[in-house]
Design a protein around this motif. Structure first.
Motif, short mmCIF file in Angstrom:
data_model
loop_
_atom_site.label_atom_id
_atom_site.label_comp_id
_atom_site.label_asym_id
_atom_site.label_seq_id
_atom_site.Cartn_x
_atom_site.Cartn_y
_atom_site.Cartn_z
N ALA A 414 0.88 -0.85 0.22
CA ALA A 414 0.01 0.35 -0.03
C ALA A 414 0.97 1.52 -0.17
CB ALA A 414 -0.85 -0.03 1.25
N LEU A 415 2.16 0.96 1.23
CA LEU A 415 3.57 1.89 1.21
C LEU A 415 3.24 2.32 -0.29
CD1 LEU A 415 4.41 2.14 4.20
CD2 LEU A 415 2.78 3.95 3.78
N ALA A 416 3.94 1.50 -0.75
CA ALA A 416 4.99 1.75 -2.39
C ALA A 416 3.49 2.12 -3.41
CB ALA A 416 5.23 -0.05 -2.79
N HIS A 417 2.37 1.64 -2.98
CA HIS A 417 1.40 2.04 -4.73
C HIS A 417 1.10 3.84 -4.62
CE1 HIS A 417 -0.13 -1.22 -7.05
NE2 HIS A 417 0.25 -2.12 -5.91
N ALA A 418 1.27 4.07 -3.13
CA ALA A 418 1.31 5.47 -2.50
C ALA A 418 2.10 6.04 -3.42
CB ALA A 418 0.46 5.79 -1.52
N LEU A 419 3.29 6.10 -3.02
CA LEU A 419 4.16 6.56 -3.22
C LEU A 419 4.76 6.56 -4.99
CD1 LEU A 419 6.61 7.76 -2.63
CD2 LEU A 419 8.61 5.39 -2.10
N HIS A 420 4.30 5.16 -5.23
CA HIS A 420 4.54 4.83 -7.27
C HIS A 420 3.45 6.29 -7.45
CE1 HIS A 420 4.77 3.01 -10.93
NE2 HIS A 420 3.92 2.93 -11.52
N ASP A 421 2.08 6.65 -7.15
CA ASP A 421 1.44 7.06 -7.86
C ASP A 421 2.11 8.99 -8.10
OD1 ASP A 421 -0.02 5.52 -8.28
OD2 ASP A 421 -1.80 5.30 -6.51
N LEU A 422 2.07 9.10 -6.74
CA LEU A 422 3.29 10.26 -6.22
C LEU A 422 4.05 10.34 -7.33
CD1 LEU A 422 4.14 11.28 -2.35
CD2 LEU A 422 5.71 11.47 -4.53
N ILE A 423 5.24 9.55 -7.66
CA ILE A 423 5.85 10.02 -8.45
C ILE A 423 5.34 9.93 -10.04
CG2 ILE A 423 7.50 8.96 -7.37
CD1 ILE A 423 8.54 7.01 -9.50
N GLN A 424 4.16 9.39 -10.04
CA GLN A 424 3.39 9.42 -11.54
C GLN A 424 3.25 11.13 -11.77
OE1 GLN A 424 4.16 7.37 -13.77
NE2 GLN A 424 6.09 6.29 -12.14
N CYS A 425 2.97 11.79 -11.03
CA CYS A 425 2.01 13.08 -11.03
C CYS A 425 3.28 13.89 -11.84
CB CYS A 425 1.75 13.75 -10.14
SG CYS A 425 1.38 15.50 -9.65
N GLU A 426 1.78 15.00 -12.81
CA GLU A 426 2.25 15.75 -13.59
C GLU A 426 2.30 16.93 -13.37
OE1 GLU A 426 0.54 15.29 -17.83
OE2 GLU A 426 0.30 12.86 -17.51
N GLU A 427 3.29 17.86 -13.73
CA GLU A 427 3.35 18.89 -13.14
C GLU A 427 2.12 19.71 -13.65
OE1 GLU A 427 4.54 21.54 -9.89
OE2 GLU A 427 5.72 19.41 -10.66
N GLY A 428 1.74 20.10 -12.90
CA GLY A 428 0.07 21.75 -13.15
C GLY A 428 -0.32 20.54 -13.12
N ARG A 429 -0.65 19.29 -12.68
CA ARG A 429 -2.17 18.73 -12.58
C ARG A 429 -1.82 17.48 -10.78
NH1 ARG A 429 -2.82 15.66 -18.51
NH2 ARG A 429 -2.94 17.06 -19.58
N GLY A 430 -1.47 18.48 -10.25
CA GLY A 430 -1.25 17.44 -8.73
C GLY A 430 -1.97 18.37 -7.67
N PRO A 431 -1.93 18.08 -7.07
CA PRO A 431 -3.36 17.84 -5.93
C PRO A 431 -3.00 18.91 -5.28
CG PRO A 431 -2.42 15.58 -5.67
CD PRO A 431 -1.04 16.84 -6.48
N PHE A 432 -1.74 19.49 -4.86
CA PHE A 432 -1.30 20.23 -4.02
C PHE A 432 -1.33 21.87 -4.76
CE2 PHE A 432 1.16 16.54 -3.95
CZ PHE A 432 0.29 16.21 -2.71
N SER A 433 -1.19 22.50 -3.43
CA SER A 433 -0.98 24.23 -3.88
C SER A 433 -0.96 24.27 -4.90
CB SER A 433 -0.76 25.12 -2.64
OG SER A 433 0.17 25.37 -2.59
N GLY A 434 -1.84 25.60 -6.07
CA GLY A 434 -1.18 25.74 -6.64
C GLY A 434 -0.95 24.78 -8.48
N ASN A 435 -2.10 23.58 -7.82
CA ASN A 435 -1.66 22.55 -9.04
C ASN A 435 -0.03 21.42 -8.74
OD1 ASN A 435 -4.77 21.96 -9.11
ND2 ASN A 435 -4.30 23.41 -11.24
N SER A 436 0.48 21.67 -7.80
CA SER A 436 1.81 21.60 -7.82
C SER A 436 1.62 19.68 -7.54
CB SER A 436 2.62 21.55 -6.78
OG SER A 436 2.22 21.68 -5.59
N CYS A 437 2.97 18.96 -7.57
CA CYS A 437 3.39 17.81 -6.84
C CYS A 437 4.50 17.59 -6.27
CB CYS A 437 3.58 17.16 -8.87
SG CYS A 437 2.06 16.79 -10.16
N ALA A 438 3.95 16.72 -5.60
CA ALA A 438 5.45 16.31 -4.45
C ALA A 438 6.52 16.20 -5.53
CB ALA A 438 5.33 15.16 -3.84
N ASP A 439 7.81 16.82 -4.64
CA ASP A 439 9.12 16.72 -4.87
C ASP A 439 10.07 15.02 -4.01
OD1 ASP A 439 11.70 16.60 -6.01
OD2 ASP A 439 12.24 18.11 -5.11
N ILE A 440 10.31 14.15 -4.69
CA ILE A 440 10.51 12.44 -4.54
C ILE A 440 11.95 13.06 -4.00
CG2 ILE A 440 12.37 12.43 -6.07
CD1 ILE A 440 10.04 9.96 -3.59
#
Length: 868
Positions: A414-440
């Protein structure tokens, strides 16, 4: 208090660190906990908490020197296997090119030694790291771990989540079941792959309901797990109307006196089923007492915390615990785990002391004392394949019943899949402020919580893994049964499953044929305070007793219950009534005066005899129409009277049989007109008698001209026409109609004719009564006329009978129910009709037929002369 204390220590630790920054500008580690652990480096580190030892031993405090750190004792092979399962899952993920490509996972695993203090120290070490120092004015940096797999039980999980939840560090527990951890406000970053106690409770209640066990005992441990589970269980039981014969808490200190008291309660209770929410260690003293007191005849229901515990699977407990039903977390299969466990070798990394302790327990080696060369040679043989771990008979190598380990496996993925989804985020379509993504590289734990909440995948074993809004996984349990094995111990068999479907809800599937029962009957025991109430009865709770203790009362008349244990009886619809057993509503018996019943036959016979007698009288009068006695009594009115009496007798037939619209309309109309015609004829006869008498006197010579044949017919016609008008008005405004009356007899439908208008019916009867009274008065006044005009006496007597019958009719009619009211009315018609027929015509027929010598003018006039 413990949770508050540890939070205080943690914050104090941070304050000391802050003070250190102000002095040197560098973050310094102020202390280090001595913990057993396993480590593997990687780009991203996952933390893990496992209970590899059963006990924690704290050194004596002298208060003169710094105390030695506590150490753990009694190695647990099952829990070590769970820790190795996490290592295997991370190794498997690192080899999977489609999951977390270009990222290597590492792990830091710690032993909590089944102590809250040790678990909290381990969690703080995972969250804060173990580096001696790092240069950063804010004491911030890449987190040591981005998520934690653990803890093993509810109480440490509550404490750890209360602190690490403040920093949104994701925690995925594989064994903490307390339903209190589903509170998202208190534990915002807590998840688990094991069902919560809320569903465990539902599953156990489903089993109780399946076998009809409504009267049960409850035993639970004095910890967070037992208390919360018991509270939830009690609430769930109340929903389904089940009751507790007793509810006892296992003491925290295993006080022998309290254990004996609980045993006395269980033995004295009538409940055959005992539900236990407890960990194995809490429960052991009670089970020891069960063996000592040789207590059998109880069906034990085990919660998941001890349902698979090997402690009770020995021959010592067999006579008492075989047949136990329990629930356990889903058993799974992990491909490749067994081979991974066999390849385990001690690491050269001195920090991995958990591996060293394992080898010491497996082979009795000591890596710190003793003959190291000998010990090293033995370890070398195992690592080179000269000796295989598969030859050892330990729980560590047994992968046939992976339950908790399987949940560990799902938690890591579960943690691995969550981390995998996190790194698959496309900049500008992220869930965080300003549609940003997390930096690994600068990943924050709270960012992983967002993706963990949306995890959705399927394991290689085919189980779906996702979390609801409270962080709980979709629940599924195996239903277990403890059965005797050939070696005298207890074996566990899966006999069913409890599944929480998204659409179907909680579903229980049991294989009853596979269940072993520890009773002479080899069948499920009965455990109820009161036996079920059969259909036709309702439950009545006994005052001062639980709702499961009740009496069965029969439903009242007109009420039914067609289910077992009905709370209330249901009233039947208007046209239905309860059957003899009070379990069905059947159509009510329809009651009316019919031609088939004895009463109807009798009245019909009487009504047909009346016209026959009238016909005989008419024949007699017709044959002797020229005789003085017939001519002296106005033969025309006599024949009209006989015809009207026939109609009175025949109208009775309209009152018998099932009421129809036409019979209801005709019966009273024909009755009223017939009787008015009859009374009118009698009234005119009386008036004619008086007129004849008066005309015989000198002062009344002209009287008879007013009472000729035409006047007589006209008088009868007018008086009858008035009744016809009354009937016509009544039938046209408020006509009588058939009516099903439920008021007389509740169990029957009385089919009757509703009169429609009370005023119309009263006018009909009142008019008849008025004519009868007038006729009676006139006849009474003429009673002393000479014998040759003595018909007035007979009319007086007939009117007296008529009035008496109808005066008696009124109270009898009102007080008679149903068809008997109709019978009373018919009897009044027949009685009054026969009274008129006998009183008026019987004396004349007597003289005509039996004393013809008196039926002469000379005889009649002779009587008169003699009287003079």
């Amino acid at each position: 208090m413990c949770i508050t204390l540890y939070i205080f220590l943690y914050l104090s630790f941070n304050c000391i660190s802050t003070a250190s920054i102000l002095r040197s500008g560098t973050c310094q580690l102020q202390g280090r906990f001595k913990l057993n652990g396993m480590y593997q480096d990687g780009d991203v580190i996952l933390g893990g908490l496992f209970q590899v030892h059963f006990f924690t031993v704290f050194p004596d405090l002298s208060f003169k020197t710094k105390p030695e750190p506590p150490h753990c004792e009694k190695f647990d092979m099952d829990s070590f296997q769970e820790a190795q399962t996490m290592a295997f899952a991370i190794d498997e993920i690192n080899k999977n090119p489609s999951l977390l490509p270009n990222i290597t996972l590492g792990y830091h695993l710690y032993d909590n030694c089944v102590r809250l203090g040790m678990a909290f120290r381990a969690a703080i070490s995972l969250a804060s790291g173990t580096d001696e120092s790092f240069s950063n004015l804010n004491c911030t940096g890449h987190p040591p771990v981005i998520g934690i797999v653990g803890d093993t039980s509810s109480t440490p999980s509550i404490a750890i989540s209360s602190v690490l939840g403040l920093f949104r560090v994701p925690i995925v527990s594989y064994a903490a079941t307390c339903s209190c951890l589903s509170d998202r406000k208190k534990y915002p970053s807590f998840f688990r792959t094991i069902p919560s106690d809320a569903f465990q409770v539902q599953a156990m209640v489903q089993i109780l309901r399946y076998f009809g066990w409504t009267w049960v005992g409850l035993v639970y441990s004095d910890d967070d797990y037992g208390i919360y589970a018991a509270q939830s269980f009690q609430q769930e039981m109340q929903v389904f109307g089940h009751c507790f014969a007793f509810s006892e808490i296992l003491p925290h200190d295993n006080n022998h006196r309290d254990i004996q008291r609980i045993m006395g309660v269980i033995q004295a209770s009538t409940a055959r089923v005992v539900v236990v929410f407890s960990t194995s260690s809490f429960l052991l003293p009670l089970m020891d007492e069960v063996v000592l007191q040789n207590m059998t005849g109880r069906q034990w229901i085990a919660s998941e915390a001890w349902a698979t515990s090997p402690v009770y699977h020995t021959p010592r407990f067999l006579p008492f615990l075989r047949g136990t039903l329990g629930i356990a977390v889903r058993r799974g299969e992990i491909q490749g785990l067994h081979d991974f466990l066999l390849r385990l070798c001690p690491s050269n990394d001195p920090r991995n002391n958990m591996l060293r302790i394992f080898w010491e327990n497996m082979f009795g080696c000591s890596f710190e004392t003793g003959d190291k060369e000998t010990d090293g040679e033995q370890v070398k043989k195992v690592c080179t394949g000269q000796e295989d771990l598969s030859t050892t008979d330990t729980p560590y190598t047994d992968v046939s019943g992976l339950r908790t380990a399987y949940n560990v496996y799902k938690a890591v993925y579960a943690l691995a899949h969550a981390l995998h989804d996190l790194i698959q985020c496309e900049e500008g379509r992220g869930p965080f402020s300003g549609n940003s993504c997390a930096d690994i590289i600068k990943l924050k734990p709270w960012q992983l919580v967002h993706y963990l909440q949306k995890v959705n995948f399927t394991t290689g074993f085919g189980d779906h893994v996702s979390f609801d809004e409270n962080g709980d996984a979709l629940a599924i349990y195996d239903v277990l049964n403890w059965q005797p094995s050939s070696d005298g111990s207890i074996s566990i068999y899966t006999v069913g499953v409890v599944n929480e479907g998204v659409a179907t809800g909680t579903v229980l599937i049991l294989d009853e044929e596979a269940i072993y029962w520890n009773f002479e009957t080899k069948k499920p025991p009965r455990s109820v305070c009161s036996e079920s109430c059969p259909p036709g009865t309702r439950r009545a709770t006994r005052k001062g007793h639980p709702v499961c203790c009740f009496d069965c009362l029969s439903c009242g008349d007109g009420e039914i219950s067609n289910i077992t244990d009905a709370i209330e009886c249901t009233v039947c619809p208007d046209e239905f009534w309860s059957n003899k057993d009070k379990d069905q509503c059947v159509p009510k018996e329809v009651e009316f005066l019919s031609y088939e019943e004895p009463l109807g036959i009798s009245l019909t016979t009487a009504s047909l005899l009346g016209p026959c007698f009238c016909a005989l009288v008419m024949v007699v009068f017709a044959l002797h129409r020229n005789t003085p006695i017939v001519r002296a009594n106005n033969s025309e009115l006599s024949f009209l009277l006989l015809v009207s009496l026939k109609l009175c007798f025949l109208c009775v037939l309209l009152f018998i049989g099932q009421p129809q619209l036409w019979t209801c309309q005709l019966r009273h109309a024909v009755f009223g007109i017939s009787f008015v015609l009859c009374i009118s004829s009698i009234l005119v006869k009386t008036m004619v008698v008086i007129a004849v008498f008066k005309s015989s006197r000198p002062e009344g010579k002209d009287t008879m001209k007013w009472f000729g044949a035409a006047q007589q017919r006209c008088t009868v016609l007018v008086l009858t026409a008035l009744q016809v008008v009354i009937c016509a008005v009544w039938l046209s405004t408020a006509s009588p109609t058939p009516h099903k009356n439920n008021q007389y007899i509740r169990s029957k439908i009385v089919y009757e004719c509703a009169i429609g208008s009370v005023a119309g019916f009263s006018m009909l009867l009142g008019y008849i009564g008025l004519l009868a009274v007038v006729s009676f008065i006139l006849a009474f006044l003429a009673r002393n006329l000479p014998d040759n005009f003595n018909e007035a006496k007979f009319i007086t007597f007939s009117m007296l009978i008529f009035c008496a019958v109808w005066i008696a009719f009124i109270p009898a009619y009102v007080s008679s129910p149903g068809k008997y009211a109709v019978a009373v009315e018919i009897f009044a018609i027949l009685a009054s009709s026969f009274g008129l027929l006998v009183a008026i015509f019987a004396p004349k027929c007597y003289i005509i037929l039996l004393h013809p010598e008196r039926n002469t003018r000379h005889a009649i006039m002779g009587r008169e002369t003699q009287k003079k």
